[in-house]
Design a protein around this motif. Structure first.
Motif, PDB file in Angstrom:
ATOM      1  N   GLU A  45       0.855  -1.188   0.000  1.00 12.72           N
ATOM      2  CA  GLU A  45       0.000   0.000   0.000  1.00 12.72           C
ATOM      3  C   GLU A  45       0.888   1.233   0.000  1.00 12.72           C
ATOM      4  OE1 GLU A  45      -3.113   2.326   2.897  1.00 12.72           O
ATOM      5  OE2 GLU A  45      -3.092   0.128   3.000  1.00 12.72           O
ATOM      6  N   LEU A  46       0.701   2.068  -1.000  1.00  8.80           N
ATOM      7  CA  LEU A  46       1.479   3.298  -1.137  1.00  8.80           C
ATOM      8  C   LEU A  46       0.924   4.384  -0.227  1.00  8.80           C
ATOM      9  CD1 LEU A  46       1.724   3.219  -5.038  1.00  8.80           C
ATOM     10  CD2 LEU A  46       3.338   2.267  -3.371  1.00  8.80           C
ATOM     11  N   GLN A  47       1.649   5.472  -0.095  1.00  7.62           N
ATOM     12  CA  GLN A  47       1.222   6.573   0.769  1.00  7.62           C
ATOM     13  C   GLN A  47      -0.132   7.150   0.372  1.00  7.62           C
ATOM     14  OE1 GLN A  47       2.722   8.073   3.696  1.00  7.62           O
ATOM     15  NE2 GLN A  47       3.544   5.993   3.592  1.00  7.62           N
ATOM     16  N   ASP A  48      -0.466   7.092  -0.914  1.00  6.14           N
ATOM     17  CA  ASP A  48      -1.757   7.628  -1.365  1.00  6.14           C
ATOM     18  C   ASP A  48      -2.899   6.609  -1.233  1.00  6.14           C
ATOM     19  OD1 ASP A  48      -1.273   5.840  -3.442  1.00  6.14           O
ATOM     20  OD2 ASP A  48      -1.152   7.383  -4.997  1.00  6.14           O
ATOM     21  N   GLY A  49      -2.592   5.430  -0.646  1.00  2.00           N
ATOM     22  CA  GLY A  49      -3.616   4.409  -0.432  1.00  2.00           C
ATOM     23  C   GLY A  49      -3.775   3.433  -1.582  1.00  2.00           C
ATOM     24  N   LYS A  50      -3.109   3.693  -2.707  1.00  2.00           N
ATOM     25  CA  LYS A  50      -3.193   2.771  -3.847  1.00  2.00           C
ATOM     26  C   LYS A  50      -2.359   1.525  -3.561  1.00  2.00           C
ATOM     27  CE  LYS A  50      -4.081   6.364  -7.228  1.00  2.00           C
ATOM     28  NZ  LYS A  50      -3.528   7.171  -8.315  1.00  2.00           N
ATOM     29  N   ILE A  51      -2.725   0.433  -4.213  1.00  2.00           N
ATOM     30  CA  ILE A  51      -2.025  -0.838  -4.042  1.00  2.00           C
ATOM     31  C   ILE A  51      -1.104  -1.069  -5.242  1.00  2.00           C
ATOM     32  CG2 ILE A  51      -2.291  -3.342  -3.731  1.00  2.00           C
ATOM     33  CD1 ILE A  51      -3.323  -1.663  -1.344  1.00  2.00           C
ATOM     34  N   LEU A  52       0.191  -1.199  -4.986  1.00  2.00           N
ATOM     35  CA  LEU A  52       1.194  -1.362  -6.039  1.00  2.00           C
ATOM     36  C   LEU A  52       0.884  -2.559  -6.937  1.00  2.00           C
ATOM     37  CD1 LEU A  52       3.907  -0.528  -7.317  1.00  2.00           C
ATOM     38  CD2 LEU A  52       5.030  -1.947  -5.584  1.00  2.00           C
ATOM     39  N   ASN A  53       0.507  -3.687  -6.344  1.00  2.00           N
ATOM     40  CA  ASN A  53       0.201  -4.896  -7.112  1.00  2.00           C
ATOM     41  C   ASN A  53      -0.839  -4.577  -8.191  1.00  2.00           C
ATOM     42  OD1 ASN A  53       0.738  -5.216  -4.240  1.00  2.00           O
ATOM     43  ND2 ASN A  53       0.621  -7.418  -4.542  1.00  2.00           N
ATOM     44  N   GLU A  54      -1.878  -3.888  -7.776  1.00  2.00           N
ATOM     45  CA  GLU A  54      -2.988  -3.541  -8.667  1.00  2.00           C
ATOM     46  C   GLU A  54      -2.532  -2.601  -9.782  1.00  2.00           C
ATOM     47  OE1 GLU A  54      -7.116  -1.187  -7.925  1.00  2.00           O
ATOM     48  OE2 GLU A  54      -6.599  -2.740  -6.462  1.00  2.00           O
ATOM     49  N   LEU A  55      -1.719  -1.613  -9.440  1.00  2.00           N
ATOM     50  CA  LEU A  55      -1.231  -0.648 -10.427  1.00  2.00           C
ATOM     51  C   LEU A  55      -0.407  -1.340 -11.507  1.00  2.00           C
ATOM     52  CD1 LEU A  55      -0.123   2.263  -8.067  1.00  2.00           C
ATOM     53  CD2 LEU A  55      -2.202   2.153  -9.466  1.00  2.00           C
ATOM     54  N   MET A  56       0.410  -2.317 -11.112  1.00  2.00           N
ATOM     55  CA  MET A  56       1.258  -3.031 -12.071  1.00  2.00           C
ATOM     56  C   MET A  56       0.416  -3.805 -13.083  1.00  2.00           C
ATOM     57  SD  MET A  56       4.398  -2.226 -11.461  1.00  2.00           S
ATOM     58  CE  MET A  56       5.258  -3.454 -12.447  1.00  2.00           C
ATOM     59  N   VAL A  57      -0.645  -4.458 -12.608  1.00  2.29           N
ATOM     60  CA  VAL A  57      -1.506  -5.248 -13.495  1.00  2.29           C
ATOM     61  C   VAL A  57      -2.377  -4.329 -14.350  1.00  2.29           C
ATOM     62  CG1 VAL A  57      -3.365  -6.954 -13.583  1.00  2.29           C
ATOM     63  CG2 VAL A  57      -1.519  -7.241 -11.952  1.00  2.29           C
ATOM     64  N   GLU A  58      -2.933  -3.324 -13.731  1.00  2.00           N
ATOM     65  CA  GLU A  58      -3.813  -2.394 -14.437  1.00  2.00           C
ATOM     66  C   GLU A  58      -3.108  -1.728 -15.621  1.00  2.00           C
ATOM     67  OE1 GLU A  58      -7.148   0.596 -12.772  1.00  2.00           O
ATOM     68  OE2 GLU A  58      -5.129   0.960 -12.018  1.00  2.00           O
ATOM     69  N   ALA A  59      -1.824  -1.425 -15.454  1.00  2.00           N
ATOM     70  CA  ALA A  59      -1.055  -0.755 -16.504  1.00  2.00           C
ATOM     71  C   ALA A  59      -0.467  -1.742 -17.523  1.00  2.00           C
ATOM     72  CB  ALA A  59       0.067   0.063 -15.879  1.00  2.00           C
ATOM     73  N   GLY A  60      -0.638  -3.052 -17.270  1.00  2.00           N
ATOM     74  CA  GLY A  60      -0.153  -4.054 -18.223  1.00  2.00           C
ATOM     75  C   GLY A  60       1.319  -4.399 -18.097  1.00  2.00           C
ATOM     76  N   TYR A  61       1.941  -4.055 -16.974  1.00  2.00           N
ATOM     77  CA  TYR A  61       3.356  -4.380 -16.776  1.00  2.00           C
ATOM     78  C   TYR A  61       3.561  -5.624 -15.919  1.00  2.00           C
ATOM     79  CZ  TYR A  61       4.507  -0.159 -19.200  1.00  2.00           C
ATOM     80  OH  TYR A  61       4.627   0.801 -20.181  1.00  2.00           O
ATOM     81  N   ALA A  62       2.472  -6.220 -15.476  1.00  2.00           N
ATOM     82  CA  ALA A  62       2.471  -7.517 -14.803  1.00  2.00           C
ATOM     83  C   ALA A  62       1.130  -8.145 -15.158  1.00  2.00           C
ATOM     84  CB  ALA A  62       2.616  -7.361 -13.291  1.00  2.00           C
ATOM     85  N   LYS A  63       1.061  -9.454 -14.984  1.00  2.00           N
ATOM     86  CA  LYS A  63      -0.195 -10.157 -15.260  1.00  2.00           C
ATOM     87  C   LYS A  63      -0.684 -10.813 -13.981  1.00  2.00           C
ATOM     88  CE  LYS A  63       2.170 -14.396 -16.541  1.00  2.00           C
ATOM     89  NZ  LYS A  63       2.473 -15.379 -17.562  1.00  2.00           N
ATOM     90  N   ALA A  64      -1.959 -11.150 -13.969  1.00  2.00           N
ATOM     91  CA  ALA A  64      -2.501 -11.909 -12.842  1.00  2.00           C
ATOM     92  C   ALA A  64      -1.772 -13.242 -12.792  1.00  2.00           C
ATOM     93  CB  ALA A  64      -4.001 -12.114 -13.019  1.00  2.00           C
ATOM     94  N   TYR A  65      -1.473 -13.708 -11.584  1.00  2.00           N
ATOM     95  CA  TYR A  65      -0.669 -14.922 -11.401  1.00  2.00           C
ATOM     96  C   TYR A  65      -1.397 -15.847 -10.444  1.00  2.00           C
ATOM     97  CZ  TYR A  65       3.621 -17.647 -10.546  1.00  2.00           C
ATOM     98  OH  TYR A  65       4.557 -18.634 -10.450  1.00  2.00           O
TER      99      TYR A  65
END
Length: 161
Positions: free
Chosen positions: A109-129
């Motif tokens: 969880e980042l300082q702004d409350g966003k979840i890094l895992n989610e951001l990586m998948v949402e932007a297409g730089y990681a996939k669901a595993y």
């Protein structure tokens, strides 16, 4: 997050190093102990030649050199979001704390409350595993499909990775 009774919130930590597109090293602010974090529910291509790269190459029919090029894009994208010195919270599911390599499994969880895992998948730089089960996996699968459909991130080059 999924079922709140499965989430264990740890003391805040400081980012020491981004390892790759699905891992980082953090230092617990209270104990000062460093630990390697493997992000729940996501997977990014491998940065270096290894057994998993060979496996990915075989499963996807994509050359290892291209997978590693994509890995660097994933790594660079994560480093654009999170940097050494950043303060984060480690969120863990109580029934799934470590991977088979002894790394801590977590949502970041980042300082702004966003979840890094989610951001990586949402932007297409990681996939669901799905080889590491977590409560957010269905959400990550949908985000992964959206990124693929919209040709985001690594999906600009390939249909799968």
């Amino acid at each position: 997050m999924g079922a709140k009774d499965q989430i264990l919130r740890k003391i805040s930590s400081e980012v020491v190093k981004v390892v790759d597109g699905d891992g980082l090293i953090v230092r617990n602010n209270l104990t000062k102990v460093e630990e390697e974090i493997r992000l729940y529910g996501i997977d990014a291509p491998e940065l270096t030649p290894c057994r998993k790269l060979k496996q990915d190459e075989s499963e996807t029919q994509i050359a290892g050199a291209l997978l590693m090029k994509m890995a660097y894009e994933s790594y660079d994208f994560m480093r654009s979001i999170i940097k050494p010195g950043d303060q984060v919270y480690i969120l863990q599911e109580t029934n799934n704390l470590m991977d088979k390599y002894g790394r801590t499994l977590a949502y970041i969880e980042l300082q702004d409350g966003k979840i890094l895992n989610e951001l990586m998948v949402e932007a297409g730089y990681a996939k669901a595993y799905n080889k590491i089960i977590c409560s957010e996996l269905p959400k990550y699968q949908q985000l992964s499909l959206n990124a693929k459909t919209n040709k985001k991130g690594l999906y600009l080059y390939v249909d799968q990775f």
